[in-house]
Design a protein around this motif. Structure first.
Motif, PDB file in Angstrom:
ATOM      1  N   ASP A   1       0.847  -1.235  -0.046  1.00  0.00           N
ATOM      2  CA  ASP A   1       0.114   0.106  -0.028  1.00  0.00           C
ATOM      3  C   ASP A   1       1.089   1.363   0.169  1.00  0.00           C
ATOM      4  N   ASN A   2       2.202   1.070   0.162  1.00  0.00           N
ATOM      5  CA  ASN A   2       3.061   2.383   0.125  1.00  0.00           C
ATOM      6  C   ASN A   2       2.846   3.186   1.334  1.00  0.00           C
ATOM      7  N   HIS A   3       2.577   2.439   2.439  1.00  0.00           N
ATOM      8  CA  HIS A   3       2.122   3.336   3.454  1.00  0.00           C
ATOM      9  C   HIS A   3       3.243   3.865   4.034  1.00  0.00           C
ATOM     10  N   ARG A   4       3.115   5.257   4.792  1.00  0.00           N
ATOM     11  CA  ARG A   4       4.334   5.642   5.224  1.00  0.00           C
ATOM     12  C   ARG A   4       4.197   5.871   6.806  1.00  0.00           C
ATOM     13  N   ASN A   5       3.708   4.879   7.450  1.00  0.00           N
ATOM     14  CA  ASN A   5       3.539   4.634   8.809  1.00  0.00           C
ATOM     15  C   ASN A   5       4.756   4.263   9.618  1.00  0.00           C
TER      16      ASN A   5
ATOM     17  N   ILE B   1       6.251   0.742  11.411  1.00  0.00           N
ATOM     18  CA  ILE B   1       7.117   0.150  10.711  1.00  0.00           C
ATOM     19  C   ILE B   1       8.540  -0.360  11.409  1.00  0.00           C
ATOM     20  N   VAL B   2       8.788   0.674  12.051  1.00  0.00           N
ATOM     21  CA  VAL B   2      10.221   0.495  12.982  1.00  0.00           C
ATOM     22  C   VAL B   2       9.759  -0.427  13.987  1.00  0.00           C
ATOM     23  N   ASP B   3       8.833  -0.162  14.531  1.00  0.00           N
ATOM     24  CA  ASP B   3       8.256  -0.830  15.856  1.00  0.00           C
ATOM     25  C   ASP B   3       8.262  -2.601  15.326  1.00  0.00           C
ATOM     26  N   VAL B   4       7.525  -3.012  14.335  1.00  0.00           N
ATOM     27  CA  VAL B   4       7.523  -4.227  14.012  1.00  0.00           C
ATOM     28  C   VAL B   4       8.647  -4.961  13.168  1.00  0.00           C
ATOM     29  N   GLY B   5       9.176  -4.062  12.507  1.00  0.00           N
ATOM     30  CA  GLY B   5      10.511  -4.546  11.677  1.00  0.00           C
ATOM     31  C   GLY B   5      11.577  -4.723  12.550  1.00  0.00           C
ATOM     32  N   GLU B   6      11.795  -3.860  13.581  1.00  0.00           N
ATOM     33  CA  GLU B   6      13.055  -4.128  14.554  1.00  0.00           C
ATOM     34  C   GLU B   6      12.792  -5.341  15.100  1.00  0.00           C
ATOM     35  N   GLU B   7      11.730  -5.592  15.979  1.00  0.00           N
ATOM     36  CA  GLU B   7      11.564  -6.612  16.515  1.00  0.00           C
ATOM     37  C   GLU B   7      11.657  -8.158  15.609  1.00  0.00           C
ATOM     38  N   LEU B   8      11.210  -8.061  14.458  1.00  0.00           N
ATOM     39  CA  LEU B   8      11.276  -8.961  13.541  1.00  0.00           C
ATOM     40  C   LEU B   8      13.154  -9.227  13.206  1.00  0.00           C
ATOM     41  N   ILE B   9      13.507  -8.283  12.825  1.00  0.00           N
ATOM     42  CA  ILE B   9      15.033  -8.400  12.492  1.00  0.00           C
ATOM     43  C   ILE B   9      15.973  -9.003  13.472  1.00  0.00           C
ATOM     44  N   ASN B  10      15.743  -8.406  14.923  1.00  0.00           N
ATOM     45  CA  ASN B  10      16.571  -8.630  15.929  1.00  0.00           C
ATOM     46  C   ASN B  10      16.278 -10.060  16.532  1.00  0.00           C
TER      47      ASN B  10
ATOM     48  N   GLU C   1      15.387  -3.338   3.801  1.00  0.00           N
ATOM     49  CA  GLU C   1      15.217  -2.217   2.973  1.00  0.00           C
ATOM     50  C   GLU C   1      13.939  -1.221   3.434  1.00  0.00           C
ATOM     51  N   GLN C   2      12.820  -1.890   3.518  1.00  0.00           N
ATOM     52  CA  GLN C   2      11.709  -1.330   4.175  1.00  0.00           C
ATOM     53  C   GLN C   2      11.900  -0.583   5.666  1.00  0.00           C
ATOM     54  N   VAL C   3      12.639  -1.343   6.442  1.00  0.00           N
ATOM     55  CA  VAL C   3      12.942  -0.986   7.602  1.00  0.00           C
ATOM     56  C   VAL C   3      13.990   0.107   7.615  1.00  0.00           C
ATOM     57  N   MET C   4      14.795  -0.064   6.692  1.00  0.00           N
ATOM     58  CA  MET C   4      15.932   1.138   6.711  1.00  0.00           C
ATOM     59  C   MET C   4      15.252   2.384   6.291  1.00  0.00           C
ATOM     60  N   ILE C   5      14.401   2.461   5.430  1.00  0.00           N
ATOM     61  CA  ILE C   5      13.778   3.713   4.736  1.00  0.00           C
ATOM     62  C   ILE C   5      12.992   4.263   6.097  1.00  0.00           C
ATOM     63  N   ALA C   6      12.178   3.437   6.743  1.00  0.00           N
ATOM     64  CA  ALA C   6      11.332   4.136   7.804  1.00  0.00           C
ATOM     65  C   ALA C   6      12.070   4.413   9.029  1.00  0.00           C
ATOM     66  N   ALA C   7      13.271   3.852   9.352  1.00  0.00           N
ATOM     67  CA  ALA C   7      14.175   4.257  10.293  1.00  0.00           C
ATOM     68  C   ALA C   7      14.699   5.725  10.085  1.00  0.00           C
ATOM     69  N   LEU C   8      14.909   5.861   8.553  1.00  0.00           N
ATOM     70  CA  LEU C   8      15.491   7.254   8.133  1.00  0.00           C
ATOM     71  C   LEU C   8      14.521   8.324   8.681  1.00  0.00           C
TER      72      LEU C   8
END
Lengths: 297, 206
Positions: free
Chosen positions: A25-29, A33-42, A57-64
């Motif tokens: 959906d190209n959501h910029r939330n 994304i950082v909350d969910v993605g960081e947990e998944l990655i770690n 890639e998705q988490v990196m852009i959200a982190a920026l």
């Protein structure tokens, strides 16, 4: 135990699906994304398979977006290690430089991508984004026009250009961009509705009539588009109230406005069902529509 | 005679929550004040209390039709609640861009037609912090068809300490995720732009 393992996995699947939906959906939330993605990655990197790279890639852009350079850096390193020499990863490195406001370094990064691959549209668009970030609207518009001469089918670019023109109050040129989009996407109700808004803003009887037609067209394509419904109401009301129009045109527009009034009231009543608080909206809308009808007649 | 507008904590915090919800977009909205009962000719200027904030749009601001709908609708709502539209706020897309643009001046002037003491407020995102250590607004008053800048400090608030405490708490708690603006309302009419839930949270923290 087996049960624990299963519920663990379900959690991971859910998180992964959430990220995928947000990607699609190209959501910029970005915070979510950082909350969910960081947990998944770690915690669950091993369970993600090949999905992990697109997630990085998705988490990196959200982190920026969230000024989490620590997290962005981690993601970037993983991607660099896995895809050495990749243009796509080079672009991400450039975006990180942009986030750090190191625009010259970022620009150099994109130039080096373009040296290897002059048709790399992503790098060209990032360079235009830098101009936008620096407030150089006129240059951004010029570069984007040049880009579109070459890549005439890039819808995202046409839409970006229409927004740049709107911000500069150049509504005529914004309309042109939206016309391009409507031509290639005749069933897209959003483009119709945005075009109508631009025409309305331009003003004058001719533009108002055009705007009314396109609000109506947007409604045909999607009868739940509230902006189109309100827009139809406003444009028809203004045309009916205009002293220049003849009796036939006035009568027709009074009819359109009356129809729109009905639809708006219905939509509000449907939405307000069961909630006490929303009743204030319903009432306010009814009164607003009534008061505008008085000025029309 | 100089105008003086005071911000209620709820009004200030909703402006900042709106900007926080859409950090990558321009945002704008309206401020409403209680309608003054009578104007005393010999009184010193009575401060106008901005009691509430109605967040309007995010993203592309400079289009007319939905703004007209919002202004008319909110004006009607104000009349029912003995309020008056008293101000307009805007936060630009670029953080470093905190000056009012032509669009902000136009909307401000439109509001000033109905309310002569209307204020135009720009949010300075460069000073935006979670701790809300200082007010980050710049206020512009309409004088002889020009907008004159006035500094915004603790004196511009009904109770700055309270405003700071409430805004900071709601930012930390990510209340901005549930803030509704007029754009959200147009996307789904059930979304209530009066933000009753956030109003409740503000009252709890008062």
């Amino acid at each position: 135990s087996v049960c624990k393992f299963i519920s663990y996995s379900v959690g991971v699947h859910k998180m992964r699906d959430k990220l995928r939906k947000w990607r699609e959906d190209n959501h910029r939330n970005s915070e979510q994304i950082v909350d969910v993605g960081e947990e998944l990655i770690n915690e669950h990197a091993s369970k993600l398979g090949d999905d992990i790279w697109i997630i990085y890639e998705q988490v990196m852009i959200a982190a920026l977006d969230c000024s989490r350079d620590d997290l962005a850096w981690t993601c970037l390193q993983e991607l660099k290690r896995q895809f050495p020499g990749s243009q796509r990863v080079k672009r991400l490195a450039g975006m990180r430089l942009e986030a750090l406001e190191k625009y010259e370094d970022a620009s150099k990064q994109y130039d080096s991508i373009l040296q290897d691959d002059p048709t790399n549209t992503a790098a060209r668009k990032r360079k235009i984004s830098i101009l936008k970030a620096q407030g150089k609207s006129a240059e951004a518009i010029r570069e984007l026009n040049e880009y579109l001469e070459q890549f005439v089918g890039d819808q995202e670019a046409w839409h970006e250009l229409s927004e740049l023109y709107i911000n500069e109050h150049d509504y005529g040129k914004a309309a042109f961009c939206l016309e391009e989009l409507m031509m290639t996407n005749p069933h897209n109700h959003l483009y119709c509705e945005q075009y109508a808004e631009v025409k309305y803003t331009q003003g004058g009887l001719e533009n108002l009539e055009l705007s009314r037609k396109y609000f109506a067209q947007a409604l045909k394509l999607n009868n739940r588009n509230m902006r189109a419904l309100f827009g139809l109401y406003m444009s028809a009301s203004h045309i009916a109230a205009c002293p220049k129009v003849n009796a036939t045109v006035k009568k027709a527009n009074v009819k359109y406005a009356a129809w729109a009034t009905n639809q708006i009231n219905r939509a509000y009543q449907l939405a307000g069902r069961g909630t006490k608080e929303n009743k204030c909206s319903v009432k306010a809308v009814e009164e607003m529509l009534e008061s505008m009808q008085i000025t029309m007649s | 005679l100089s105008y003086f507008c005071l911000f209620h904590s709820g009004a200030y915090c909703k402006m900042l929550l709106h900007a926080a919800k859409y950090p990558h977009c321009a945002v704008n909205g309206l401020l409403v004040a209680e309608k003054q009962k009578e104007k005393k000719k010999d009184s010193h200027s009575t401060p106008i209390l901005c009691v509430d904030c109605i967040p309007l749009f995010h993203g592309t601001l400079a289009l007319a039709p939905m703004l007209e709908v919002a202004l008319t609708l909110i004006d009607t709502w104000c009349k029912e609640n003995k309020y008056v539209i008293a101000g307009y706020y805007q936060a630009n897309e670029r953080t470093k861009d905190f000056r009012p643009n032509q669009f902000a001046e136009k909307v401000g002037a439109r509001i000033a037609e109905n309310f002569s003491e209307a204020a135009m407020i720009m949010v300075d995102s460069t000073r935006f912090t979670m701790g809300c250590y200082e007010p980050i607004l710049t206020i512009y008053d309409h004088h002889e068809n020009k907008w004159k800048c006035r500094d915004c400090n603790a004196d511009c608030f009904e109770d700055w300490c309270e405003a700071q405490k409430i805004t900071s708490a709601l930012l930390e708690g990510r209340s901005y995720e549930s803030l509704i603006d007029f754009d959200n309302h147009l996307d789904d009419l059930r979304n209530d732009w009066t933000n009753p839930e956030i109003n409740k949270s503000v009252l709890h923290l008062c």
